[in-house]
Design an enzyme around this catalytic site. Sequence first.
Site, PDB file in Angstrom:
ATOM      1  CG  ASP A   1      -2.313   0.866   0.991  1.00  0.00           C
ATOM      2  OD1 ASP A   1      -2.927   0.664   0.159  1.00  0.00           O
ATOM      3  OD2 ASP A   1      -2.454   1.847   1.496  1.00  0.00           O
TER       4      ASP A   1
ATOM      5  CE1 TYR B   1      -2.515  12.164  -6.381  1.00  0.00           C
ATOM      6  CE2 TYR B   1      -2.094   9.966  -5.865  1.00  0.00           C
ATOM      7  CZ  TYR B   1      -2.812  11.056  -5.829  1.00  0.00           C
ATOM      8  OH  TYR B   1      -3.870  10.996  -5.050  1.00  0.00           O
TER       9      TYR B   1
HETATM   10  P1  IMP Z   1      -2.157   1.744  -3.630  1.00  0.00           P
HETATM   11  O1  IMP Z   1      -3.060   1.725  -2.581  1.00  0.00           O
HETATM   12  O2  IMP Z   1      -0.770   1.127  -3.154  1.00  0.00           O
HETATM   13  O3  IMP Z   1      -2.509   1.527  -4.790  1.00  0.00           O
HETATM   14  O4  IMP Z   1      -1.847   3.302  -3.681  1.00  0.00           O
HETATM   15  C1  IMP Z   1      -2.675   4.352  -3.592  1.00  0.00           C
HETATM   16  C2  IMP Z   1      -2.639   5.530  -4.757  1.00  0.00           C
HETATM   17  O5  IMP Z   1      -1.311   5.954  -4.714  1.00  0.00           O
HETATM   18  C3  IMP Z   1      -2.658   4.732  -6.105  1.00  0.00           C
HETATM   19  O6  IMP Z   1      -4.146   4.827  -6.498  1.00  0.00           O
HETATM   20  C4  IMP Z   1      -1.823   5.916  -6.895  1.00  0.00           C
HETATM   21  O7  IMP Z   1      -2.585   6.772  -7.129  1.00  0.00           O
HETATM   22  C5  IMP Z   1      -0.849   6.293  -5.875  1.00  0.00           C
HETATM   23  N1  IMP Z   1       0.416   5.526  -6.429  1.00  0.00           N
HETATM   24  C6  IMP Z   1       0.748   4.161  -5.770  1.00  0.00           C
HETATM   25  N2  IMP Z   1       2.101   3.973  -6.081  1.00  0.00           N
HETATM   26  C7  IMP Z   1       2.420   5.253  -7.026  1.00  0.00           C
HETATM   27  C8  IMP Z   1       3.633   5.240  -7.867  1.00  0.00           C
HETATM   28  O8  IMP Z   1       4.488   4.627  -7.866  1.00  0.00           O
HETATM   29  N3  IMP Z   1       3.700   6.553  -8.335  1.00  0.00           N
HETATM   30  C9  IMP Z   1       2.473   7.487  -8.419  1.00  0.00           C
HETATM   31  N4  IMP Z   1       1.440   7.338  -7.571  1.00  0.00           N
HETATM   32  C10 IMP Z   1       1.309   5.983  -7.077  1.00  0.00           C
END
Ligand code: IMP
Length: 207
Positions: free
Chosen positions: A69, A165
């Site tokens: 996450d 992002y």
């Molecule tokens: P997640 O819950 O780990 O999927 O991350 C939450 C949100 O953070 C995602 O929907 C992306 O918008 C953002 N995010 C996660 N990892 C990255 C990255 O490596 N680069 C840019 N945005 C990220």
Amino acid sequence: MKKIVFATNNAHKLEELRQIMAGKFEILSLNDINCHEDIPETANTIKGNAEMKARYVMRHYGYDCFSDDTGLEIDALDGAPGVHSARYGGVAHDSERNIDRVLREMKDVPMEQRTARFRTVIALIESEEDDCTEFPLRFEKIRFFDGRVEGVILTERHGEGGFGYDSIFQPVEGDGRTFAQMLPEEKNAISHRGRAVRKLVDYLQSM
Ligand code: IMP
């Protein structure tokens, strides 16, 4: 090659992880194990959400698995979007809306105050057998691995690669390009997830 489930269907993350773990582990996605439902992510920390997803896969599908996450913490927004990074713009996983909201809220913030960081927590859950007892007991062991990268939030998008992002995040360790302007291997070398994954790989290889 050892198989391990990565609790995601995010094609970008799978590609990043498969690249980092190439030749070491075979990564199975949620699709590969026929898990098609939305896994609850209702904890109020990124660590809690990572743990929730990994435990869900173990409980319902019986696989050893890891889950990640990530949150983007922007200092000028008091740490937001943080644990709400996926749905900051109001719609889950709509990166364009997420970026629009960040840029709108930061439109008057000067460059020197636009500091931010990505933080990733990976939760690895493994089922182990306690062979010290007469009747072997199975139990679950959970471990965490983290990674972070410091950077600044630009005033507009730059680059087409990456996801989320990436197009507004310029890492301080780089050469001025955003994550979205880097090759996947350049991003992985310094990124939050790359760092957390390398700790995970070191642990898995030490087993
Ligand atoms: P997640 O819950 O780990 O999927 O991350 C939450 C949100 O953070 C995602 O929907 C992306 O918008 C953002 N995010 C996660 N990892 C990255 C990255 O490596 N680069 C840019 N945005 C990220």
